[in-house]
Design a protein around this motif. Structure first.
Motif, PDB file in Angstrom:
ATOM      1  N   VAL A 175       0.839  -1.200   0.000  1.00 41.69           N
ATOM      2  CA  VAL A 175       0.000   0.000   0.000  1.00 41.69           C
ATOM      3  C   VAL A 175       0.873   1.249   0.000  1.00 41.69           C
ATOM      4  O   VAL A 175       0.643   2.188  -0.768  1.00 41.69           O
ATOM      5  N   TYR A 176       1.881   1.277   0.842  1.00 45.98           N
ATOM      6  CA  TYR A 176       2.801   2.426   0.900  1.00 45.98           C
ATOM      7  C   TYR A 176       3.497   2.610  -0.448  1.00 45.98           C
ATOM      8  O   TYR A 176       3.615   3.725  -0.960  1.00 45.98           O
ATOM      9  N   TRP A 177       3.979   1.509  -1.003  1.00 41.58           N
ATOM     10  CA  TRP A 177       4.727   1.572  -2.267  1.00 41.58           C
ATOM     11  C   TRP A 177       3.888   2.171  -3.388  1.00 41.58           C
ATOM     12  O   TRP A 177       4.344   3.043  -4.119  1.00 41.58           O
ATOM     13  N   TYR A 178       2.657   1.706  -3.508  1.00 44.19           N
ATOM     14  CA  TYR A 178       1.819   2.127  -4.635  1.00 44.19           C
ATOM     15  C   TYR A 178       1.039   3.417  -4.378  1.00 44.19           C
ATOM     16  O   TYR A 178       0.268   3.850  -5.235  1.00 44.19           O
ATOM     17  N   THR A 179       1.245   4.025  -3.201  1.00 43.28           N
ATOM     18  CA  THR A 179       0.609   5.312  -2.918  1.00 43.28           C
ATOM     19  C   THR A 179       1.672   6.380  -2.668  1.00 43.28           C
ATOM     20  O   THR A 179       1.938   7.221  -3.520  1.00 43.28           O
ATOM     21  N   VAL A 180       2.309   6.313  -1.515  1.00 47.73           N
ATOM     22  CA  VAL A 180       3.265   7.338  -1.096  1.00 47.73           C
ATOM     23  C   VAL A 180       4.498   7.371  -1.993  1.00 47.73           C
ATOM     24  O   VAL A 180       5.038   8.440  -2.279  1.00 47.73           O
ATOM     25  N   GLU A 181       4.930   6.209  -2.476  1.00 46.29           N
ATOM     26  CA  GLU A 181       6.140   6.170  -3.294  1.00 46.29           C
ATOM     27  C   GLU A 181       5.855   6.259  -4.784  1.00 46.29           C
ATOM     28  O   GLU A 181       6.535   6.991  -5.504  1.00 46.29           O
ATOM     29  N   PHE A 182       4.862   5.520  -5.281  1.00 41.07           N
ATOM     30  CA  PHE A 182       4.666   5.433  -6.736  1.00 41.07           C
ATOM     31  C   PHE A 182       3.214   5.613  -7.164  1.00 41.07           C
ATOM     32  O   PHE A 182       2.792   5.088  -8.192  1.00 41.07           O
ATOM     33  N   GLY A 183       2.448   6.394  -6.397  1.00 43.68           N
ATOM     34  CA  GLY A 183       1.065   6.629  -6.747  1.00 43.68           C
ATOM     35  C   GLY A 183       0.877   7.746  -7.759  1.00 43.68           C
ATOM     36  O   GLY A 183       1.721   8.643  -7.895  1.00 43.68           O
ATOM     37  N   LEU A 184      -0.249   7.676  -8.464  1.00 45.37           N
ATOM     38  CA  LEU A 184      -0.693   8.741  -9.366  1.00 45.37           C
ATOM     39  C   LEU A 184      -2.052   9.231  -8.878  1.00 45.37           C
ATOM     40  O   LEU A 184      -2.778   8.511  -8.194  1.00 45.37           O
ATOM     41  N   VAL A 185      -2.404  10.456  -9.249  1.00 46.28           N
ATOM     42  CA  VAL A 185      -3.699  11.011  -8.879  1.00 46.28           C
ATOM     43  C   VAL A 185      -4.244  11.781 -10.078  1.00 46.28           C
ATOM     44  O   VAL A 185      -3.478  12.340 -10.874  1.00 46.28           O
ATOM     45  N   ARG A 186      -5.555  11.787 -10.211  1.00 42.39           N
ATOM     46  CA  ARG A 186      -6.178  12.508 -11.319  1.00 42.39           C
ATOM     47  C   ARG A 186      -6.487  13.938 -10.879  1.00 42.39           C
ATOM     48  O   ARG A 186      -7.083  14.174  -9.825  1.00 42.39           O
ATOM     49  N   CYS A 220      -7.541   0.237  -5.991  1.00 38.56           N
ATOM     50  CA  CYS A 220      -8.428  -0.656  -5.243  1.00 38.56           C
ATOM     51  C   CYS A 220      -7.579  -1.267  -4.143  1.00 38.56           C
ATOM     52  O   CYS A 220      -6.553  -1.910  -4.430  1.00 38.56           O
ATOM     53  N   LEU A 221      -7.964  -1.068  -2.892  1.00 37.15           N
ATOM     54  CA  LEU A 221      -7.099  -1.410  -1.764  1.00 37.15           C
ATOM     55  C   LEU A 221      -6.701  -2.888  -1.750  1.00 37.15           C
ATOM     56  O   LEU A 221      -5.503  -3.208  -1.666  1.00 37.15           O
ATOM     57  N   GLU A 222      -7.668  -3.788  -1.822  1.00 33.92           N
ATOM     58  CA  GLU A 222      -7.315  -5.207  -1.761  1.00 33.92           C
ATOM     59  C   GLU A 222      -6.475  -5.627  -2.961  1.00 33.92           C
ATOM     60  O   GLU A 222      -5.561  -6.451  -2.837  1.00 33.92           O
ATOM     61  N   ARG A 223      -6.756  -5.069  -4.100  1.00 32.30           N
ATOM     62  CA  ARG A 223      -5.952  -5.351  -5.302  1.00 32.30           C
ATOM     63  C   ARG A 223      -4.505  -4.923  -5.078  1.00 32.30           C
ATOM     64  O   ARG A 223      -3.563  -5.656  -5.398  1.00 32.30           O
ATOM     65  N   VAL A 224      -4.301  -3.747  -4.518  1.00 32.90           N
ATOM     66  CA  VAL A 224      -2.953  -3.242  -4.264  1.00 32.90           C
ATOM     67  C   VAL A 224      -2.240  -4.106  -3.225  1.00 32.90           C
ATOM     68  O   VAL A 224      -1.048  -4.410  -3.355  1.00 32.90           O
TER      69      VAL A 224
END
Length: 296
Positions: A175-186, A220-224
């Motif tokens: 979750v941290y990796w795909y949000t805080v480190e490598f997330g995108l936002v629209r 999607c949280l569970e997917r991540v």
């Protein structure tokens, strides 16, 4: 390869990298940075400053503008902390490099962001296996000026301590990796960079938004929590938030039943796409095709 080329810091260096303090903090000793180290910061800063307008999210650019992060010198953590404390109650503390997980989580839970004191060498501008002061300060600290990210990172610290007790740290780390480190936002109908691992990397700042290679998938949280990630190369999938405020919804969720449910499911490859994914962009995989693909 020379010994200098593989120098490690902090926890990555084993006992040799452990400082005397139990919380792993050390003095930043800003006055001891050399002209060469400040010059390395300046090169990295100028490169990213040219790339990020129109690519980074508004919260990052605004935080960078409001903080005493100057283009020609490594920032002074005390000055950064004075501004952060006034706005979101955070401070930046110096550490030698990587720190043990429980130390990292405890700092975050108390609104202390541990930043590596060292900076990469001039021949390491494009890749470094450890987070240095440029990644930690330029990449992460501007977002701590935004109240949503400030609260989310603190919640992540508390969540990390709990995940350790539950034996679920690998799922929370994703979750941290795909949000805080490598997330995108629209934003405004376009994709923008959210993650620190991207904004501190010249090549990935372009790749994540413009390359046809990676998948871009609605968050999607569970997917991540099931999705492994790249530690050696660009990401094969980027997850997209519809708005920054959605991060706080994650902080309100009880992760314990999710850990139990997700642990019963197979982990997913970094490039996997599922039938029910909200696919923003289906990647063609051209960048990673044929390359070694170790994943965490």
């Amino acid at each position: 390869m020379t010994a200098e080329a593989v120098t490690l810091h902090g926890w990555a260096a084993g006992e040799a990298g452990r400082p005397a303090s139990p919380d792993w903090t050390i003095p930043q000793d800003w006055a001891s940075y050399t002209p060469e180290e400040h010059a390395t910061w300046a090169k990295l800063y100028r490169r990213q400053a040219a790339l990020l307008p129109g690519r980074a999210c508004a919260a990052f650019l605004e935080g960078l503008r409001r903080l005493p992060i100057e283009p020609d010198r490594i920032p002074d953590f005390e000055r950064l902390s004075e501004v952060l404390m006034r706005h979101t109650g955070w401070q930046v503390v110096a550490v030698p490099g990587l720190v043990p997980e429980e130390v990292f989580f405890d700092h975050l839970a108390h609104r202390r962001f541990p930043a590596g004191r060292f900076i990469r060498r001039a021949d390491q501008l494009d890749y470094l296996q450890e987070p240095d002061v440029f990644h930690d300060v330029f990449g992460h600290v501007p977002m701590l000026m935004h109240p949503v990210m400030a609260d989310f990172i603190q919640a992540y610290g508390h969540g990390g301590l709990r995940a350790q007790r539950l034996g679920a740290l690998d799922m929370l780390a994703r979750v941290y990796w795909y949000t805080v480190e490598f997330g995108l936002v629209r934003e405004g109908g376009a994709l923008r960079i959210l993650g620190a691992g991207i904004v501190s990397s010249a090549a990935e700042s372009v790749f994540c938004l413009e390359s046809p290679s990676p998948n871009r998938v609605g968050f999607c949280l569970e997917r991540v929590m099931r999705t492994r990630y790249r530690i050696d190369d660009f990401q094969q999938t980027y997850f997209v938030f519809e708005r920054l405020e959605d991060l706080l919804r994650l902080a309100e969720i009880d992760f314990a039943p999710l850990y139990e449910r997700v642990a019963a499911l197979p982990a997913l490859a970094p490039d996997a796409l599922l039938p029910d994914d909200d696919v923003v962009t289906r990647g063609d995989g051209r960048w990673h095709r044929g390359r070694a693909a170790p994943a965490a």
